[in-house]
Motif scaffolding. Structure first.
Motif, PDB file in Angstrom:
ATOM      1  N   HIS A  71      -0.966 -12.007   7.006  1.00 11.50           N
ATOM      2  CA  HIS A  71      -1.780 -11.024   6.270  1.00 11.50           C
ATOM      3  C   HIS A  71      -0.864  -9.958   5.679  1.00 11.50           C
ATOM      4  O   HIS A  71      -0.244  -9.175   6.414  1.00 11.50           O
ATOM      5  N   HIS A  73      -0.128  -7.667   1.580  1.00 10.39           N
ATOM      6  CA  HIS A  73      -0.610  -7.384   0.226  1.00 10.39           C
ATOM      7  C   HIS A  73       0.593  -7.312  -0.698  1.00 10.39           C
ATOM      8  O   HIS A  73       1.326  -6.308  -0.680  1.00 10.39           O
ATOM      9  N   HIS A 226     -10.988  -8.005   5.468  1.00 10.13           N
ATOM     10  CA  HIS A 226     -10.698  -6.996   6.485  1.00 10.13           C
ATOM     11  C   HIS A 226     -11.939  -6.753   7.331  1.00 10.13           C
ATOM     12  O   HIS A 226     -13.061  -6.817   6.830  1.00 10.13           O
ATOM     13  N   HIS A 265      -7.155  -7.085  11.056  1.00 15.46           N
ATOM     14  CA  HIS A 265      -7.323  -5.935  11.937  1.00 15.46           C
ATOM     15  C   HIS A 265      -8.256  -6.224  13.115  1.00 15.46           C
ATOM     16  O   HIS A 265      -7.805  -6.233  14.245  1.00 15.46           O
ATOM     17  N   ASP A 316       0.874  -6.815   7.348  1.00 16.41           N
ATOM     18  CA  ASP A 316      -0.021  -5.993   6.526  1.00 16.41           C
ATOM     19  C   ASP A 316       0.742  -5.033   5.616  1.00 16.41           C
ATOM     20  O   ASP A 316       0.322  -3.883   5.404  1.00 16.41           O
TER      21      ASP A 316
HETATM   22 ZN    ZN Z   1      -4.707  -5.763   4.669  1.00 16.42          ZN
END
Ligand code: ZN
Ligand code: GUN
Length: 425
Positions: A71, A73, A226, A265, A316
């Motif tokens: 995970h 971005h 998420h 998360h 993340d």
């Molecule tokens: Zn994220």
């Protein structure tokens, strides 16, 4: 054909105890025999050496399967280290403005190249990325991965409300763009697609229905979103979706859960939500550096594991603060410590390799050094810095060495990264 020689470590099972010898194999003078991007055999160097085959000698370093980051971005490389905000303010102040830049294909291409450079420098051979809302950002991501033959997973973010205009699609355009990207990239070379509704706050019910339709039409795609990261996020989500029992109940209602569902998360879950996670086989993605940096909370690793919930780990980026999965496991250990839980180094390195591969259902392709697997390999040096070398003087076991890597290691410990058998550094 080529032989990678070194101290070879791979996992076969989740370590059940700190010293679970049955969970892994370790060969002191080991070798990985590679041909046309795949592993032909892994074992003792003496058994695999053959005349005329090139040997790349990495002794005394450790060879293990390339790391998997489940995970992150890719459009947030220039968001890392943004000061002083928790989740919703962090998104509105820093992240959304940055992501609007990815409407520009040149910007997206430049950052995609930097992103894969950084992944490989850190020994990560399979990333799972959120792209921006713009189709062009996903094009840039997949094109760059294909250029390097990386097994990459990703998807265009779906978001049709509660964000700046430059960052919104609609239920229909989000569906159309995702559909086109799936047709072009899912299963092309090593790429796989993840249908990516950002989170319930930025998707209308109509858009979650569109995501549901995409997954029904393409059941072999992943779904990533998420879940329950922060108290204000949860409260706002339940205001927007008042008819559901809890946050996870929204994704459950729209048919988004299952073994291909990656829920970033998953910190503040009720007993009901844990039960639904377990029953649907959905994956809770533990993002320790991000959860600490954005001040979101402590992921209950031990509790989730005991409850039978599937767990993956991830950086993340750019809520997370390091590209390194070693740094990530250092912070994971501390998050567990704060809750009186243990995270033994063997389990940590299992999670980075076979564990994350299993979370993605890709263990037949990546995450081990088994014959037939794709030859994604990381070479690690536990003496990469003076402080590490000094600490290693007192180390006597493999588990201790792994814990030095986990506690003090970072990109400096990554000596080489092989993608489909090719050296990338
Ligand atoms: Zn994220
Ligand atoms: N929730 C929705 N979007 C994001 C994001 O980009 N980062 C994090 N950490 N949480 C999110």
């Amino acid at each position: 054909m080529k032989i990678l020689r070194g101290r070879v470590l791979e996992f076969h099972a989740e370590p059940a105890a700190a010293e679970d010898l049955a969970a892994y194999s370790y060969v002191e003078d080991g070798a990985v025999l590679v041909d046309r991007g795949r592993i032909v055999a892994t074992g003792a160097y003496g058994d695999l050496a053959r005349e005329g085959v090139e040997v790349i000698d990495h002794r005394p370093h450790l060879l293990m399967p390339g790391f998997i980051d489940t995970h992150n971005h890719f459009p947030q490389m220039q968001v890392i280290g943004s000061y002083g905000a928790q989740l919703l303010d962090w998104l509105n102040t820093y992240t959304f403005p940055e992501e609007t830049k990815f409407v520009d294909p040149d910007h997206a291409a430049r950052i995609a190249a930097a992103y894969f450079d950084e992944m490989l420098r850190n020994g990560t051979t399979t990333p799972v990325a959120y792209c921006s809302v713009h189709k062009t950002s996903a094009e840039a991501y997949f094109a760059e991965a294909a250029r390097r033959n990386i097994r990459a997973i990703g998807g265009k973010v779906l978001m049709d409300r509660n964000a700046p205009d430059g960052l919104l699609d609609t239920a229909q355009t989000g569906y159309d763009d995702s559909k086109a990207l799936i047709g072009k990239w899912h299963g092309t070379g090593r790429a796989l697609y993840a249908v990516t509704p950002r989170f319930a706050i930025t998707s209308t019910p109509a858009q979650l229905e569109a995501a549901q339709a995409l997954l029904a039409e393409h059941p072999d795609c992943y779904m990533q979103t998420h879940l329950s990261e922060n108290a204000d996020e949860i409260a706002y989500t339940m205001e927007l979706y008042p008819d559901h029992p809890d946050y996870l109940g929204i994704y459950e209602h729209y048919g988004l859960l299952g073994e291909k569902a990656l829920l970033g998360h998953s910190i503040h879950l009720s007993e009901r939500e844990r039960g639904v996670m377990r029953e649907t086989g959905s994956v809770a993605v533990f993002c320790p550096t991000s959860n600490l940096f954005i001040g979101s909370g402590l992921f209950d690793e031990g509790g989730m594991r005991n409850a039978g919930v599937r767990i993956a780990v991830a950086t993340d980026i750019g809520g997370g603060t390091s590209y390194s999965m070693l740094r990530t496991m250092d912070e994971a250990y501390k998050v567990c410590q704060l809750q009186g839980q243990n995270l033994p180094p063997l389990l940590a390195f299992y999670m980075l390799t076979l564990g994350n591969a299993r979370a993605l259902g890709l263990e037949a392709k990546i995450g081990t050094l088994a014959a037939g697997s794709e030859a994604d390999v990381v070479v690690l040096d536990a003496r990469a810095t003076p402080a590490m070398a000094l600490r290693m003087e007192t180390v006597t076991t493999l588990a201790e060495e792994l814990f030095v890597l986990q506690t003090l290691g970072d990109d400096r410990s990554v000596v080489q990264t092989y993608v489909a058998g090719e050296a990338m550094l």
